[in-house]
Scaffold this motif. Sequence first.
Motif, mmCIF file in Angstrom:
data_model
loop_
_atom_site.group_PDB
_atom_site.id
_atom_site.type_symbol
_atom_site.label_atom_id
_atom_site.label_comp_id
_atom_site.label_asym_id
_atom_site.label_seq_id
_atom_site.Cartn_x
_atom_site.Cartn_y
_atom_site.Cartn_z
ATOM 1 N N TRP A 23 -17.345 1.286 15.341
ATOM 2 C CA TRP A 23 -16.057 0.672 14.601
ATOM 3 C C TRP A 23 -16.024 -0.643 15.297
ATOM 4 O O TRP A 23 -15.624 -1.624 14.753
ATOM 5 N N CYS A 24 -16.165 -0.764 16.815
ATOM 6 C CA CYS A 24 -15.982 -2.155 17.538
ATOM 7 C C CYS A 24 -17.166 -2.782 17.109
ATOM 8 O O CYS A 24 -16.823 -3.936 16.924
ATOM 9 N N TRP A 25 -18.338 -1.930 17.077
ATOM 10 C CA TRP A 25 -19.444 -2.911 16.439
ATOM 11 C C TRP A 25 -19.608 -3.554 15.151
ATOM 12 O O TRP A 25 -19.676 -4.652 14.745
ATOM 13 N N MET A 26 -18.806 -2.901 14.319
ATOM 14 C CA MET A 26 -18.462 -3.281 12.905
ATOM 15 C C MET A 26 -17.506 -4.384 12.887
ATOM 16 O O MET A 26 -17.608 -5.276 11.871
ATOM 17 N N ALA B 99 -11.071 7.158 16.310
ATOM 18 C CA ALA B 99 -12.196 6.317 16.659
ATOM 19 C C ALA B 99 -12.127 5.037 16.188
ATOM 20 O O ALA B 99 -12.460 3.979 16.747
ATOM 21 N N MET B 100 -11.714 5.104 14.674
ATOM 22 C CA MET B 100 -11.533 3.998 13.876
ATOM 23 C C MET B 100 -10.425 2.814 14.527
ATOM 24 O O MET B 100 -10.714 1.780 14.958
ATOM 25 N N ARG B 101 -9.371 3.361 15.234
ATOM 26 C CA ARG B 101 -8.276 2.741 15.712
ATOM 27 C C ARG B 101 -8.566 2.127 16.643
ATOM 28 O O ARG B 101 -8.363 0.793 17.061
ATOM 29 N N TYR B 102 -9.070 2.947 17.777
ATOM 30 C CA TYR B 102 -9.474 2.111 19.046
ATOM 31 C C TYR B 102 -10.524 1.307 19.046
ATOM 32 O O TYR B 102 -10.733 0.421 19.443
ATOM 33 N N GLY B 103 -11.587 1.651 18.264
ATOM 34 C CA GLY B 103 -12.727 0.962 18.115
ATOM 35 C C GLY B 103 -12.574 -0.416 17.370
ATOM 36 O O GLY B 103 -12.974 -1.464 17.861
#
Length: 449
Positions: free
Chosen positions: A96-99, A261-265
């Motif tokens: 999600w960070c990458w996205m 995972a979405m929240r932190y990424g």
Amino acid sequence: MSALNDFLTLINGHLWGVPMIVLLLGTHLYLTIRLRFPQRYIFKAIRLSIKRDKGSTGDVSQFSALATSLAGTIGTGNIIGVATAVTMGGPGAVFWCWMTGVLGIATKYAEGLLAIKYRITTKDGKMLGGPMYAIERGLGCRWLGIVFALCTVLASFFIGNMIQCNSISMLLHEGYHIPPLYTGIAIALLTCAVIMFGVKGIARVCEGLVPFMALFYVGGCLWLLGINHEYVWPALKLIVTDAFTPHAATGGFVGSTMMIAMRYGIARGLFSNESGLGSAPIVAAAAQTRNPVRQALVSSTSPFWDTVVICAITGLVLVSSIMADPGIDSTAGATLTKVAFGQIPTFGPFVLTMGILTFSFSTILGWSYLGEKALEYMFGRKARYVYRILWISATFIGSVTAINLVWNLGDTCNALMALPNIVSLLLLSGVIVKETRHYLWENRLDEEG
């Protein structure tokens, strides 16, 4: 001070909660679709970024402007920030960070376009631009531009200066027993030697420092991936699958769900590449370019290098390291990073130290220009001399002072920067599309604007 810190923590919980993340990510998605996926031009943009647009108006080359912008965004967030995302959100947070980097390319493109479209030329031939000028000249709302500029000045001192200096002094004190006083003096002198030459001095140093620090750090990461080569492919698969798995991850990772995972990424990615915050277009406005779209393309490469490449490779290193040794403490970001780089014999701690040192110092240089131009927007050219003296003083103060409160102040100012910038991007999206159609979609990139 404790009460103020608690109050700011409460405020930031709302400012940087789900609504802000949705707003920033929603803007990324909206501009991606409205601009017909500008991510597909990323390799064209990279080629443009390393070419000098001869005969064009501007203060520095497009590559120098990009390097200065990257200096402000590539920082400890690319190392410790990604590690925090993994420890709090599990391996799926890396995806999600990458996205956010992939989607943020569209927003950085839009910011760069508006920076050139609405920049002004001073009496002495210097270029000034950024969201405050887009807000004033594009939307006719100077008071909102002043709000943005004020928050940028404050954020520059908190996030771009004192926190970075404190990180450097603490790292050298804990790792090499160097007194913070000496570190503060050294940083102040080095900063003074650079920023007194203005944007050309800053750009010249960043032009050499940013590629070096990125290659040095990425080289260390590739070394680690070589050490953990048996776990690289499994780590990559885990990152992708965990990003869409509703149940908690296992195997040495702290339990996390897809939503966590979405929240932190997403949060770490947005903080890292700063797409939508409005900082990068201030320096983009100084670039030598023949039309707004050429600089927009160059600006769009910033989140690619910052998040799509550096943050992603950092995440892959951390996840593969945990899979190789499930006994690693994966509950603290700083500890996880230190242990992971400790796998490199002898040189591991040095690679990590150099990465943090160079990333932090480049951030100090990059943000010094952003804050100076924001102050200049409010008070005129003469204010820059006062700003530089205050900036150099702040590097020393940040190095020798405990600054827990500064983190919260910086987060607040960043949020208040993002809001007016996003408003201008959305309301001026028609202008962005019109310019893009003329220069990019109709193949007129070489035309003078």
